[in-house]
Design a protein around this motif. Structure first.
Motif, PDB file in Angstrom:
ATOM      1  N   THR A   1      -7.690  -0.384  -2.487  1.00 55.41           N
ATOM      2  CA  THR A   1      -7.023   0.333  -3.573  1.00 55.41           C
ATOM      3  C   THR A   1      -8.065   0.994  -4.467  1.00 55.41           C
ATOM      4  OG1 THR A   1      -5.154  -1.203  -3.581  1.00 55.41           O
ATOM      5  CG2 THR A   1      -5.475   0.121  -5.545  1.00 55.41           C
TER       6      THR A   1
ATOM      7  N   ALA B   1      -4.404   5.441   1.033  1.00 56.29           N
ATOM      8  CA  ALA B   1      -5.400   5.062   0.028  1.00 56.29           C
ATOM      9  C   ALA B   1      -6.720   5.784   0.280  1.00 56.29           C
ATOM     10  CB  ALA B   1      -5.609   3.552   0.040  1.00 56.29           C
TER      11      ALA B   1
ATOM     12  N   TYR C   1      -5.953   6.148  -6.363  1.00 55.57           N
ATOM     13  CA  TYR C   1      -4.660   5.757  -5.801  1.00 55.57           C
ATOM     14  C   TYR C   1      -3.874   4.917  -6.792  1.00 55.57           C
ATOM     15  CZ  TYR C   1      -1.271   4.631  -2.167  1.00 55.57           C
ATOM     16  OH  TYR C   1      -0.117   4.520  -1.438  1.00 55.57           O
TER      17      TYR C   1
ATOM     18  N   VAL D   1       0.842  -1.198   0.000  1.00 52.59           N
ATOM     19  CA  VAL D   1       0.000   0.000   0.000  1.00 52.59           C
ATOM     20  C   VAL D   1       0.878   1.250   0.000  1.00 52.59           C
ATOM     21  CG1 VAL D   1      -1.780   1.305   1.213  1.00 52.59           C
ATOM     22  CG2 VAL D   1      -1.896  -1.189   1.182  1.00 52.59           C
TER      23      VAL D   1
END
Length: 350
Positions: free
Chosen positions: A186, A253, A190, A165
């Protein structure tokens, strides 16, 4: 675009029994997560009962094992699956590594980079018979007697995909892996504005591009055949989002899609001892941003609208447990939507 099946809860026996049906249902891959079952055992059973579908861990916890253990089991699964295995790895969080697995934790990005290099070096020695001499900062593998060496794998080593991430782990994935595993949170923003640029830069640093690089997504889905099943799916999705959104590392995110305050609000509710109220923090608008909500046909359309051109494969994160029907219906809807978009059917990471 490849459409895959993903399970976080199926027991190895159930997955083995379901594998042939999933293959016949048209799925391209079967993914298992390391949650309440080992991620490798079910895939071994599935490999024996299928011929075409790929088999992948999504993900196995790397730091719960040493590189030799991972290299050995991945090599064996590649043999059993006759070249259809993919090794998906992730770091997990520090408290799980140190308190659940009782394993060391430090510098996760640097450790993961070295971990993958060690696994690849072990596979290289399996294939060539060369002496194993891997000496790193975190791992040392310098003994591989012939008695313990399985020898060359006729199918070659499996590809490695890494989850991440934060920017550093995304960068490591681009540098040393064959693909990237996107977290369930996600977002397209992003992925477009952070993940793909970092991957492209890190691939360029090692003389490669995204043309041969797999980007796999597992977005959360809310769907159902009636109000009852839809409500259950929504409740399960709210609980999943609330769980993940409390993790500090996933804040980046959330910020990408304008939900930067969600993490703090969830921590406020949890800090007040109201854990049962956490899912209620995920209102309908938030659910529709962090999940894909609708009928199977609507879910397929929304997925393409959000992620077309950004990924090479998808396994929709459904909370139906051992019931294959919703996943089979979603798979059919995705393929139908793809067929309706002939000019844009090559959804990939290139």
């Amino acid at each position: 675009m490849r459409f895959d099946f993903h399970t976080t809860s199926m027991s190895p026996q159930v997955l083995g029994d379901a594998a042939a049906e999933l293959e016949q249902g048209g799925f391209d891959s079967i993914w298992t997560a390391e949650t309440n079952h080992d991620p490798f055992v079910g895939l071994a059973l599935a490999a024996a009962r299928t011929e075409r579908v790929r088999l992948a861990t999504g993900l196995a916890v790397a730091f719960a094992r040493n590189p030799m253990s991972t290299a050995m089991i991945a090599n064996d699964l590649q043999l059993v699956a006759k070249g259809r295995f993919t090794l998906g790895l992730g770091t997990q969080k520090r408290n799980h590594i140190t308190r659940r697995f009782s394993m060391p934790w430090s510098a996760p990005a640097a450790r993961m980079r070295e971990y993958v290099l060690a696994v690849r070096e072990i596979w290289h020695c399996f294939g060539t018979g060369e002496r194993l001499r891997f000496r790193g900062e975190f791992y040392r593998h310098t003994v591989l007697n012939p008695f313990f060496d399985p020898g060359p794998n006729p199918y070659g080593p499996p590809p490695i995909l890494l989850a991440g991430v934060g920017p550093r782990l995304i960068e490591v994935a681009g540098e040393v892996a064959d693909g990237f595993l996107g977290h369930v949170l996600t977002t397209p923003e992003y992925l477009r504005n952070v993940v793909r640029p970092i991957l492209a830069d890190s691939r360029a640093e090692v003389g490669k591009t995204l043309d041969d690089f797999d980007i796999h997504l597992t977005p959360i889905v809310v769907t159902g055949t009636d109000e009852v099943s839809f409500g259950k799916a929504a409740d399960a999705a709210r609980a999943s989002i609330a769980f993940y959104a409390t993790v500090p590392g996933y804040q980046v995110a959330l910020e990408s899609c304008g939900l930067g305050d969600l993490h703090a609000e969830l921590l406020r509710v949890a800090g007040a001892g109201r854990l049962e109220d956490l899912p209620a923090v995920i209102d309908d608008a938030t659910l529709d941003i962090l999940g894909i909500v609708g009928t199977p046909a609507e879910v397929a359309r929304k997925f393409y609208d959000r992620f077309e051109g950004l990924a090479s494969s998808v396994a929709l994160f459904d909370n139906s447990g051992d019931d294959l029907a919703p996943q089979l219906e979603l798979n059919a809807a995705l393929r139908a939507e793809q067929a309706r978009r002939p000019d844009k059917s090559a959804v990939n990471a290139k």
